[in-house]
Motif scaffolding. Sequence first.
Motif, PDB file in Angstrom:
ATOM      1  N   VAL A 185       0.884  -1.168   0.000  1.00 42.72           N
ATOM      2  CA  VAL A 185       0.000   0.000   0.000  1.00 42.72           C
ATOM      3  C   VAL A 185       0.920   1.214   0.000  1.00 42.72           C
ATOM      4  CG1 VAL A 185      -1.823   1.277   1.170  1.00 42.72           C
ATOM      5  CG2 VAL A 185      -1.806  -1.223   1.255  1.00 42.72           C
ATOM      6  N   LEU A 186       0.897   1.989  -1.061  1.00 46.82           N
ATOM      7  CA  LEU A 186       1.864   3.068  -1.251  1.00 46.82           C
ATOM      8  C   LEU A 186       1.576   4.277  -0.363  1.00 46.82           C
ATOM      9  CD1 LEU A 186       2.033   2.980  -5.152  1.00 46.82           C
ATOM     10  CD2 LEU A 186       3.553   1.830  -3.506  1.00 46.82           C
ATOM     11  N   LEU A 195       4.243  19.048  -6.655  1.00 48.41           N
ATOM     12  CA  LEU A 195       4.749  20.362  -6.255  1.00 48.41           C
ATOM     13  C   LEU A 195       6.012  20.247  -5.402  1.00 48.41           C
ATOM     14  CD1 LEU A 195       1.294  21.968  -5.458  1.00 48.41           C
ATOM     15  CD2 LEU A 195       2.906  22.847  -7.151  1.00 48.41           C
ATOM     16  N   ALA A 196       6.132  19.145  -4.652  1.00 48.19           N
ATOM     17  CA  ALA A 196       7.310  18.957  -3.797  1.00 48.19           C
ATOM     18  C   ALA A 196       8.577  18.655  -4.597  1.00 48.19           C
ATOM     19  CB  ALA A 196       7.054  17.822  -2.804  1.00 48.19           C
ATOM     20  N   ALA A 197       8.418  18.369  -5.890  1.00 45.79           N
ATOM     21  CA  ALA A 197       9.561  17.958  -6.704  1.00 45.79           C
ATOM     22  C   ALA A 197      10.354  19.135  -7.266  1.00 45.79           C
ATOM     23  CB  ALA A 197       9.086  17.062  -7.844  1.00 45.79           C
ATOM     24  N   PRO A 256      13.548  11.482 -11.190  1.00 45.39           N
ATOM     25  CA  PRO A 256      13.974  11.288  -9.795  1.00 45.39           C
ATOM     26  C   PRO A 256      13.284  12.225  -8.810  1.00 45.39           C
ATOM     27  CG  PRO A 256      15.623  12.542 -10.976  1.00 45.39           C
ATOM     28  CD  PRO A 256      14.555  12.206 -11.982  1.00 45.39           C
ATOM     29  N   ALA A 257      11.991  12.466  -9.004  1.00 47.54           N
ATOM     30  CA  ALA A 257      11.203  13.257  -8.053  1.00 47.54           C
ATOM     31  C   ALA A 257      10.987  12.433  -6.780  1.00 47.54           C
ATOM     32  CB  ALA A 257       9.868  13.631  -8.678  1.00 47.54           C
ATOM     33  N   PRO A 258      10.850  13.081  -5.627  1.00 46.83           N
ATOM     34  CA  PRO A 258      10.757  12.315  -4.369  1.00 46.83           C
ATOM     35  C   PRO A 258       9.691  11.231  -4.375  1.00 46.83           C
ATOM     36  CG  PRO A 258      11.082  14.636  -3.890  1.00 46.83           C
ATOM     37  CD  PRO A 258      10.902  14.538  -5.376  1.00 46.83           C
ATOM     38  N   HIS A 259       8.472  11.557  -4.823  1.00 43.12           N
ATOM     39  CA  HIS A 259       7.430  10.528  -4.768  1.00 43.12           C
ATOM     40  C   HIS A 259       7.712   9.394  -5.750  1.00 43.12           C
ATOM     41  CE1 HIS A 259       5.999  13.039  -8.097  1.00 43.12           C
ATOM     42  NE2 HIS A 259       5.184  12.078  -8.456  1.00 43.12           N
ATOM     43  N   ASN A 260       8.454   9.665  -6.807  1.00 45.16           N
ATOM     44  CA  ASN A 260       8.777   8.597  -7.748  1.00 45.16           C
ATOM     45  C   ASN A 260       9.890   7.705  -7.209  1.00 45.16           C
ATOM     46  OD1 ASN A 260       7.679   7.726 -10.222  1.00 45.16           O
ATOM     47  ND2 ASN A 260       9.594   8.200 -11.254  1.00 45.16           N
TER      48      ASN A 260
END
Length: 485
Positions: free
Chosen positions: A203-204, A370-372, A304-308
């Motif tokens: 579960v992500l 947006l965090a990326a 390489p975005a944080p959520h990815n």
Amino acid sequence: MGSGKVTSSALSELRGKHVTVAGLGVSGLPAAKVLHGLGAHVTVVNDGADERARAQVAELEALGVTVRLGDGTASDSGSAAGLPEGTELIVTAPGWKPDKPLFAAAGRAGVPVWGDVELAWRLRGPDAAPWLAVTGTNGKTTTVQMLASILRAAGLRTAAVGNIGVSLLDAVLGEEKYDVLAVELSSYQLHWAPSLRAHSAAVLNLAPDHLDWHGSMEAYAADKGRIYEGNRVACVYNVADKATEDLVREADVEEGCRAIGFTLGTPAPSQLGVVEGILVDRAFVEDRQKNAQELAEVSDVNPPAPHNIANALAAAALARAFGVSAAAVRDGLRAFTPDAHRIAHVADVDGVAYVDDSKATNTHAAEASLAAYESIVWIAGGLAKGATFDELVAGAAKRLRGAVLIGADRALIREALARHAPEVPVVDLDRTDTGAMLQAVQEAQRLARPGDTVLLAPACASMDMFTNYNKRGDAFAEAVRELGA
């Protein structure tokens, strides 16, 4: 689609049984055809009677399947039972809400309800490929595709199936033989899959979504948590999202199944994480108290975005649970190419990057997008689906150079910006025609400075202006190309 792999018990259970298939569409049509081919007496009920449904009706009636277009809740006799006469089993399309009168009638009559996933699970043969399953509010498709790429890099015969790619019924009943399946499952599908028992599952993340379908956040989370039931090897959870770990704690798993966390920080034992730009495994190594296995570099993840990177760690955890080597994790991540409209870099124009994340159709996905980036001109808006935007805007305020708002519910975002980022310049486009995207991109270009990112991360659905999020992303990309022309 053959039926050579079907277990004899499944055949005997379904042959001659009166089965009602609820809903046509992507899952209902193949389910009806499979059940008919297995010797069941099939009746299909469907809410709508549009052109596509009528075409599917013609195909099924040619096979001898009974189809009723309408609401599907009344029996032949018009009785209050609400079930087609003689129904012994319902197989439903995942989108049909649990509060449908048909399901209430089934409950009163003691008739079981399966989804297409449950049907596929029960029709697996004795040598069926194990399932590595993924769910979550956001990131499911990307994670499953990454997982399939890693499994292929390990030399395994696999496919990305379920909510994407190959249908589960095709994967289970087709001639192709798989070693393992990478399975994307939505909360809808999990709700109707009581018997599913995965090899390992993840579960992500969990954020409010589809609450109109599930009725509450608690019910939504509980359906997501079903993916862990009966896991044999690993339950993979997000260290940064305690709700996912809580679901692991509540799950009834097989003896020896382990809880495996993933984190963007330094991993503890039984976790995968990141150390100085390296994805590392402290779960599937000997003496995990002292040792860690290097899997890949952050730069191997695209983008390489944080959520990815979190998606990549979850995929790696499931692959490692299946015994895949570290080298295959690295090679699979390098080979992976994300689908369109998922943080897709469109172009650089005058030192400004233009990024299409039209798939960010809810606030949770937009928050990750947006965090990326450090300095953003944000294009947002559309159909809010009941969402609120205060938390999203407050969290992103320091990154915003400006905002351009489009779509039917843009006022909700404008008001959140006024409350939490009053210094950010906002352009409010009072139009919902498809041509608004070109104007939005032009306004974003005016606000942007070299080094900024113009980011389409709408945090809303697209159907007020576009057919789907793909069309919205295409319009953005076309507008960007016009800037650079």
